[in-house]
Each structure stands twice: as C-alpha cells, then as structure tokens.
Design an enzyme around this catalytic site. Sequence first.
Site, PDB file in Angstrom:
ATOM      1  N   PHE A 124       0.853  -1.191   0.000  1.00 29.99           N
ATOM      2  CA  PHE A 124       0.000   0.000   0.000  1.00 29.99           C
ATOM      3  C   PHE A 124       0.900   1.256   0.000  1.00 29.99           C
ATOM      4  O   PHE A 124       1.926   1.285   0.675  1.00 29.99           O
ATOM      5  CB  PHE A 124      -0.874  -0.048   1.260  1.00 29.99           C
ATOM      6  CG  PHE A 124      -1.957   0.979   1.311  1.00 29.99           C
ATOM      7  CD1 PHE A 124      -3.129   0.811   0.584  1.00 29.99           C
ATOM      8  CD2 PHE A 124      -1.808   2.116   2.091  1.00 29.99           C
ATOM      9  CE1 PHE A 124      -4.145   1.763   0.646  1.00 29.99           C
ATOM     10  CE2 PHE A 124      -2.814   3.072   2.154  1.00 29.99           C
ATOM     11  CZ  PHE A 124      -3.989   2.891   1.427  1.00 29.99           C
ATOM     12  N   ASP A 201       1.744  -4.685   8.821  1.00 28.79           N
ATOM     13  CA  ASP A 201       0.542  -3.883   8.632  1.00 28.79           C
ATOM     14  C   ASP A 201      -0.624  -4.859   8.451  1.00 28.79           C
ATOM     15  O   ASP A 201      -0.628  -5.668   7.523  1.00 28.79           O
ATOM     16  CB  ASP A 201       0.711  -2.980   7.402  1.00 28.79           C
ATOM     17  CG  ASP A 201      -0.429  -1.977   7.254  1.00 28.79           C
ATOM     18  OD1 ASP A 201      -1.556  -2.281   7.693  1.00 28.79           O
ATOM     19  OD2 ASP A 201      -0.187  -0.893   6.688  1.00 28.79           O
ATOM     20  N   TYR A 226     -11.276   0.743  10.028  1.00 32.68           N
ATOM     21  CA  TYR A 226     -12.480   1.110   9.264  1.00 32.68           C
ATOM     22  C   TYR A 226     -12.772   0.153   8.117  1.00 32.68           C
ATOM     23  O   TYR A 226     -13.719   0.363   7.384  1.00 32.68           O
ATOM     24  CB  TYR A 226     -12.396   2.560   8.763  1.00 32.68           C
ATOM     25  CG  TYR A 226     -11.104   2.940   8.071  1.00 32.68           C
ATOM     26  CD1 TYR A 226     -10.834   2.530   6.775  1.00 32.68           C
ATOM     27  CD2 TYR A 226     -10.145   3.717   8.724  1.00 32.68           C
ATOM     28  CE1 TYR A 226      -9.654   2.873   6.147  1.00 32.68           C
ATOM     29  CE2 TYR A 226      -8.963   4.073   8.105  1.00 32.68           C
ATOM     30  CZ  TYR A 226      -8.719   3.650   6.819  1.00 32.68           C
ATOM     31  OH  TYR A 226      -7.542   3.981   6.211  1.00 32.68           O
ATOM     32  N   LYS A 227     -11.930  -0.880   7.932  1.00 35.21           N
ATOM     33  CA  LYS A 227     -12.193  -1.857   6.880  1.00 35.21           C
ATOM     34  C   LYS A 227     -13.041  -2.985   7.488  1.00 35.21           C
ATOM     35  O   LYS A 227     -14.212  -2.796   7.757  1.00 35.21           O
ATOM     36  CB  LYS A 227     -10.878  -2.313   6.265  1.00 35.21           C
ATOM     37  CG  LYS A 227     -10.218  -1.149   5.490  1.00 35.21           C
ATOM     38  CD  LYS A 227      -8.795  -1.373   5.060  1.00 35.21           C
ATOM     39  CE  LYS A 227      -8.269  -0.128   4.343  1.00 35.21           C
ATOM     40  NZ  LYS A 227      -6.822  -0.065   4.265  1.00 35.21           N
ATOM     41  N   ARG A 375     -12.126  -4.578  -7.592  1.00 36.43           N
ATOM     42  CA  ARG A 375     -11.953  -5.335  -6.349  1.00 36.43           C
ATOM     43  C   ARG A 375     -13.311  -5.543  -5.687  1.00 36.43           C
ATOM     44  O   ARG A 375     -14.058  -4.583  -5.479  1.00 36.43           O
ATOM     45  CB  ARG A 375     -11.034  -4.500  -5.443  1.00 36.43           C
ATOM     46  CG  ARG A 375     -10.150  -5.260  -4.508  1.00 36.43           C
ATOM     47  CD  ARG A 375      -9.160  -4.351  -3.804  1.00 36.43           C
ATOM     48  NE  ARG A 375      -9.774  -3.223  -3.077  1.00 36.43           N
ATOM     49  CZ  ARG A 375      -9.169  -2.530  -2.119  1.00 36.43           C
ATOM     50  NH1 ARG A 375      -7.930  -2.826  -1.760  1.00 36.43           N
ATOM     51  NH2 ARG A 375      -9.759  -1.525  -1.529  1.00 36.43           N
TER      52      ARG A 375
HETATM   53  C1  LIG Z   1      -6.083   1.158   4.388  1.00 40.28           C
HETATM   54  C2  LIG Z   1      -4.609   1.000   4.634  1.00 40.28           C
HETATM   55  C3  LIG Z   1      -3.881   1.982   5.304  1.00 40.28           C
HETATM   56  C4  LIG Z   1      -4.571   3.255   5.720  1.00 40.28           C
HETATM   57  O1  LIG Z   1      -3.751   4.182   6.329  1.00 40.28           O
HETATM   58  P1  LIG Z   1      -4.409   5.495   6.932  1.00 40.28           P
HETATM   59  O2  LIG Z   1      -3.356   6.110   7.732  1.00 40.28           O
HETATM   60  O3  LIG Z   1      -5.626   5.087   7.703  1.00 40.28           O
HETATM   61  O4  LIG Z   1      -4.842   6.366   5.782  1.00 40.28           O
HETATM   62  C5  LIG Z   1      -2.534   1.756   5.543  1.00 40.28           C
HETATM   63  N1  LIG Z   1      -1.933   0.618   5.137  1.00 40.28           N
HETATM   64  C6  LIG Z   1      -2.613  -0.355   4.477  1.00 40.28           C
HETATM   65  C7  LIG Z   1      -1.912  -1.599   4.069  1.00 40.28           C
HETATM   66  C8  LIG Z   1      -3.968  -0.174   4.195  1.00 40.28           C
HETATM   67  O5  LIG Z   1      -4.634  -1.104   3.537  1.00 40.28           O
END
Ligand SMILES: *Cc1c(COP(=O)(O)O)cnc(C)c1O
Length: 415
Positions: A124, A201, A226-227, A375
């Site tokens: 990401f 992560d 939030y996911k 997706r």
């Molecule tokens: C959704 C996601 C994030 C989100 O980071 P924010 O700081 O909440 O914007 C970070 N890393 C991964 C792998 C994600 O999927």
Amino acid sequence: MKTSSLEAVRERDRSDPLGSLRSKFDPAPEPIYMDGNSLGRPPIASIEAVQRLLSRWREELVSSWSEWIDWPTRLGDRLAPLVGAGPDEVLVCDSTTVNLYKCVRAALSEDPGRRVLVGDASDFPTDRYLLEGIATETDRSFRLVPFNEMEGPQPEVLAENLAGDVAVVVLSHVNYRSGALCDMRALTRTAHEAGALVVFDLSHSVGAVPIDLEGSGVDMAVGCTYKYLNGGPGCPAFLYVRREHQHLLQPLWGWFGRKDQFRMGPGYDPAGGITRYLAGTPPIVSMATLEASLSVIEEATIPEIRRKGAALTEMMLELHDSWLAAHGVTLGTPRDPDRRGAHVAFRHEHGYRISRALIERHGVIPDFREPDIVRYGVSSLYTRYEDVWQAMTRFRACLEERTYEEFDGVRSRIT
Ligand SMILES: *Cc1c(COP(=O)(O)O)cnc(C)c1O
C-alpha cells in the site's frame, strides 16, 4: 462446493451460522455493497453509541475525560484477541500512517548501527512512502523488494534481500491489491535471522483472517479499524508493540506519552509500557463507534469469520471461471483459499470503466485499483452468499451488454 443456482445460494444463506449478524447492520437491499474492505458498513449500535456519547458530552462536559482518557488502552485490550496479542500490548490511537511512523522509528532505535529499511514494492502506498521518508529523514537507505504480487511476500525472496545491516522489515499481512495472504511466522523468522525487527501492517487482515502476533514472534504491528472492523471513516487505528520492545522510544514526544501527564512537568519523561506510544488527545467520538463495532464482531468467532470469508471468495472464483473469464477478465487473486484474504481482484483492460458502470448502472459498489483491478471485498458479518451471486451476475451483465462503454476512463478523485 459448486454454485449451481440462486436457490442453492439462498439455501446456503439460510444455513449460515453468521447469517443473523447481518441484522445488526440493517442494510438497505440495494445497492450491493462489495467494498467493505475499504470502508465497512456501520453497525446500528455504532450510530446509537455516537448519539449516547454526544449526549454525555452535553451533560457531563469535561468531567467525562476521567473515563475517556483510558479509552486507547481499554479499546486496545478489547481488540487484542483479534490479533493474537496480550493485554497492555495494543493501543487504539492515531491513523495507521502515524502509527507506522512511530513504530518504524522506534524499531530503528533498537540498534542504531543498522542502516537499511526493507519493504514490499507492491505494498500500500503509505507504507512505501513512509519508508522512503524515514530513510531520508534518518539518513538511511531503503529497499523495496519486488515480490510477486500474486504470491505476496515469500520468505525465500525476503531472505535474498536482507544483505547489509537491515534494521527493520515492513510487510502487509494481506496485499491490498491481490489479496495474497503471507506467512507471517516464516517471514518474521527470516527477518530475525538477519537481525532485523519486523513491523506488520494488518489493515487488510484484521477482522477477516486469524492473526497470531504473539505466536508468530512479530515485533510490532499496525492496522486500521475502518475496513473489516467497521469502525467508520476516520476511526483511529491500532498499534501493537511486543512487551519486550516497549522500552523503545517512539519519536512523537507528546503529553499523552509522558509519565504523570497532568503534572505537566518540564521536559519529556516517557511513561512506562505501551502508554509511551500515545502522542496526543484521542478522537473519542470515533472511538465510540469502534467499541460498538467490536461488540458485533465479538458475537462471531474468527474461525467462523474466516470460514465464511473463504467460502464467499471461493464462490467468486467459481463464478469468475464460469461467467467472466470468457469476457477477458483474469483473476488477480491466489486460488488457494489458505493464501488469500477476504477480497478478490478481477483484472480487465477496461477495469475502471467497468467499475463505474457497476456503480452507476448495475447497483453494485466495488472499488478500483490501478491500472485494471475491480476489487470485490466481502464481510462475513453482513455479506450474504446471494449478494456475491448478484454482484457476479451484474458483473457478467456489464460485460455482455457492454454498459461500460458508456463511461470514459477519466479517473475521479477517489477510486
Ligand atoms: C487502508 C490501509 C492503510 C490506511 O492508512 P491510513 O493512515 O488510515 O490512511 C494503511 N496501510 C494499508 C496496508 C492499508 O490497507
């Protein structure tokens, strides 16, 4: 399992042990929501929790802080079982990005002589950018390993890329594009053999697949809420620091991480334990939603969630083979259910236009990832087998009727 008919699919919903949890979200029948891996649905209890919190603020004003102040640790302890952590090892605070920054910087202080940061080239964006930024800031170098996106990070490939003084390895448990699920334990062992610490992560795995941070030997971890945890937009993230590393200092020396915070003394004197990983005031309104959504997840078990997630994605794979493959769609997700999380990537040269047509003509909400990925993510708490069937039926209709040709490929601000 072979998915033969809508009637068979409805029967699966009727016998689904998690089926009753959908009512906790009370979703409208349309559109079909396949984007819970970007933003989960709101539990009804979260809406009520926010209203209660705001009323309490109105009535009790500042005095409620005597309770709110402990929410980062209290909610961290409540979330801990979902990631295989113990008490006093998890905090709910800040964003994933900020927590990753704090953890990586803290990990670097374990052995300042180590000068290399390692990440995944297909990770990401925020994870990659932070490594670049931290390397620049601390005059270190960083290396992004070109792991095969479909396989996710493989221990053998990681081992080949750990030459030099590697300080820290940052990896995602589930790849945000392909959905590949990596072997956390083996990768951690590989990194440790090279003397590096590991930060995982968990944004795309927490609440969807089993996670054993303790048993896997992971040093630190971060993830968003939030996911699959359905915490809501802007809900704070979490971080995990293994007890033996909690003496390490994180770089944001804010008052929430100081010993005897309200003495407001001179100079920074870090609190003991995980508390020193706090920085500033926690976003209490957003945390009220998280508490309510955790209470919904706690009505299921992670093995049940995992089993249903694997069955829902398996159904997508079967219907892809039967219905979509002939129209130029290829699968961008591992076929082995043990090697994938809870979303599926469908690749097509007109992927962006298809995702727009799905939203605007067919009543399905997917998301799109560059350059060609549509997706579909599923939540075992509220996605029905019938939702998957309908979402795939509509995907096929979009291709057969070529409705995507009504849309251009000009990207909107958010995809
Ligand atoms: C959704 C996601 C994030 C989100 O980071 P924010 O700081 O909440 O914007 C970070 N890393 C991964 C792998 C994600 O999927």
